[in-house]
Motif scaffolding. Structure first.
Motif, short mmCIF file in Angstrom:
data_model
loop_
_atom_site.label_atom_id
_atom_site.label_comp_id
_atom_site.label_asym_id
_atom_site.label_seq_id
_atom_site.Cartn_x
_atom_site.Cartn_y
_atom_site.Cartn_z
N GLU A 183 -15.57 7.33 7.66
CA GLU A 183 -14.61 6.69 8.57
C GLU A 183 -14.24 7.63 9.70
N THR A 209 -4.91 -0.02 12.32
CA THR A 209 -3.67 -0.56 12.89
C THR A 209 -3.45 -0.02 14.29
N ALA A 210 -3.52 1.31 14.43
CA ALA A 210 -3.31 1.92 15.74
C ALA A 210 -4.49 1.61 16.67
N ARG A 251 0.84 -1.21 0.00
CA ARG A 251 0.00 0.00 0.00
C ARG A 251 0.87 1.26 0.00
N GLY A 258 -8.73 8.15 11.86
CA GLY A 258 -7.61 7.25 11.55
C GLY A 258 -8.07 5.81 11.63
N ILE A 264 -6.38 -2.20 6.14
CA ILE A 264 -5.90 -3.58 6.24
C ILE A 264 -6.57 -4.28 7.42
N THR A 265 -6.81 -3.55 8.49
CA THR A 265 -7.55 -4.13 9.63
C THR A 265 -9.00 -4.40 9.22
N ASN A 319 -11.28 2.82 10.07
CA ASN A 319 -12.50 2.44 9.35
C ASN A 319 -13.59 2.15 10.38
N TYR A 341 -8.04 15.11 8.97
CA TYR A 341 -8.30 14.26 10.13
C TYR A 341 -7.91 14.96 11.42
N TYR A 350 5.00 0.12 17.22
CA TYR A 350 4.35 0.70 16.05
C TYR A 350 5.47 1.06 15.08
N LYS A 400 -2.56 6.74 1.20
CA LYS A 400 -2.36 7.20 2.57
C LYS A 400 -1.39 8.37 2.48
N TYR A 434 -4.12 14.19 6.09
CA TYR A 434 -4.22 14.11 7.56
C TYR A 434 -4.42 15.45 8.24
N1 PY5 Z 1 -8.78 5.23 7.74
C1 PY5 Z 1 -7.84 6.17 7.98
C2 PY5 Z 1 -8.13 7.58 7.63
C3 PY5 Z 1 -6.61 5.80 8.55
O1 PY5 Z 1 -5.68 6.72 8.79
C4 PY5 Z 1 -6.39 4.45 8.91
C5 PY5 Z 1 -5.10 4.03 9.55
C6 PY5 Z 1 -7.41 3.51 8.66
C7 PY5 Z 1 -8.58 3.95 8.05
C8 PY5 Z 1 -7.23 2.06 8.96
O2 PY5 Z 1 -6.31 1.47 8.10
P1 PY5 Z 1 -5.45 0.20 8.53
O3 PY5 Z 1 -6.41 -0.78 9.08
O4 PY5 Z 1 -4.85 -0.26 7.25
O5 PY5 Z 1 -4.46 0.64 9.52
N2 PY5 Z 1 -4.51 4.99 10.38
C9 PY5 Z 1 -3.14 4.89 10.79
C10 PY5 Z 1 -2.89 3.68 11.68
O6 PY5 Z 1 -1.74 3.30 11.78
C11 PY5 Z 1 -2.71 6.17 11.43
C12 PY5 Z 1 -3.47 6.62 12.61
C13 PY5 Z 1 -3.03 7.91 13.14
O7 PY5 Z 1 -3.82 3.13 12.26
#
Ligand code: PY5
Length: 306
Positions: free
Chosen positions: A191, A256-257, A62, A194, A218-219, A196, A165, A99, A157, A162
């Motif tokens: 969403e 992810t976070a 990605r 950060g 991805i989560t 979904n 956000y 992380y 991304k 951001y």
């Molecule tokens: N949507 C947005 C706007 C995001 O920033 C993220 C991830 C997701 C969805 C979820 O994506 P994934 O499941 O692939 O992580 N945000 C980042 C993270 O690491 C940054 C957060 C500050 O979770």
């Protein structure tokens, strides 16, 4: 809940390891001025005496996709980037959950908007705990909307996105909420700042579609597969109206976070009974097992760093 980063020893910067405090960028960097950059967020879980990185290859694919979308010529191959992540984790000898933040941006050179200054790449890894309250968050529908797909690339991304956000999350916090939920240009749920989003209604898991204004998380993908394959649930990708969110049986964020974070309130409406829902808690438990490599079926998602 987001705290300052816990400093580690080394950062991978443009192909070399540098000491944490020496990983510096020039103030002329175009990435700073115009947000011309892309990044990833990856987690590593310290379990059984070593770090297990979750879905590393998917994240780095990605990363490359995001770079391509915004014309960033990535100076490293997929394999080299994957290797950089593994090496930076090894170099820091972590004994905690971590992380990992790969970032690529245009560095110093011209001040012009059309200039394509040289690309710089870093991989930063640090100790990390929870990002949002695992006991559940209270959310506010943001007054800031997701831009339409022809305004900023939603699949990438990208750093510039951001700011939106940041505005949404700060607004939510200033109003006494934990997190923001952004609607798309047509007023449907998109969403978090950060994460979904998913709702549970009559035993069905519903989440906004990827042809809408969301990041292909991805989560999100992990949870859709796990809900179908392990819990035998029906998962539907469709647009969600704001009032469907208010009246859902359960709602949660994925990221992810954020991992799986229960949503217990939206705009002062209590979701379900205001506690962590049954499906949400099952998914939270399964997710922790999967990322820690305890479910063989999903062992392919783990990169062991020994
Ligand atoms: N949507 C947005 C706007 C995001 O920033 C993220 C991830 C997701 C969805 C979820 O994506 P994934 O499941 O692939 O992580 N945000 C980042 C993270 O690491 C940054 C957060 C500050 O979770």
């Amino acid at each position: 809940m987001s705290k300052g980063v816990v400093q580690a020893s080394y950062i991978w910067l443009n192909g070399k390891f540098v000491k944490w405090e020496d990983a510096r960028v020039h103030v002329l960097a175009q990435g700073i001025h115009y947000g011309i950059g892309v990044f990833e967020g990856i987690r590593g879980y310290y379990d059984d005496g070593y770090v297990k990185i979750f879905r590393l290859e998917d994240h780095m694919k990605r990363f490359l996709k995001s770079a391509k979308i915004i014309h960033l010529e990535m100076p490293y191959t997929l394999d080299a980037l994957i290797n950089a992540v593994i090496e930076v984790v090894k170099a820091n000898n972590f004994k905690t959950d971590i992380y990992i933040r790969p970032v690529a941006f245009r560095g110093p050179g011209s001040i012009g908007v059309r200039a394509k200054n040289p690309v710089e790449v870093a991989v930063i890894a640090f100790e990390f705990g929870k990002y949002l309250k695992p006991t559940g968050v209270k959310c506010k529908i943001s007054s800031w909307r997701k831009p339409p797909a022809d305004s900023l690339p939603v699949y990438a991304k990208i750093a510039a996105m951001y700011l939106l956000y940041h505005l949404a999350a700060v607004e939510a916090n200033n109003c006494g909420f934990d997190e923001a939920i952004l609607l798309d240009g047509e007023g449907y749920v998109a969403e978090g700042s950060g994460e979904n989003i998913f709702i549970v209604k009559d035993g069905v898991l519903i989440t906004p579609p990827t042809y809408g204004a969301i990041l292909e998380g991805i989560t999100r993908d992990t949870i859709m597969k796990v809900a179908t394959e392990i819990l035998g649930m029906k998962v539907v990708e469709r647009r969600i109206k704001r009032e469907e969110l208010y009246t859902a049986d359960e709602a949660f964020f994925t990221g992810t976070a954020a991992e799986i974070t229960p949503i217990v309130e939206v705009d002062n409406r209590i979701i379900g009974d205001g506690q962590i829902g049954k499906v949400t808690s099952q998914l939270m438990e399964l997710y922790q097992k999967i990322v820690r490599g305890k479910i063989d079926k999903y062992g392919r998602w783990i990169t062991e760093v020994k």
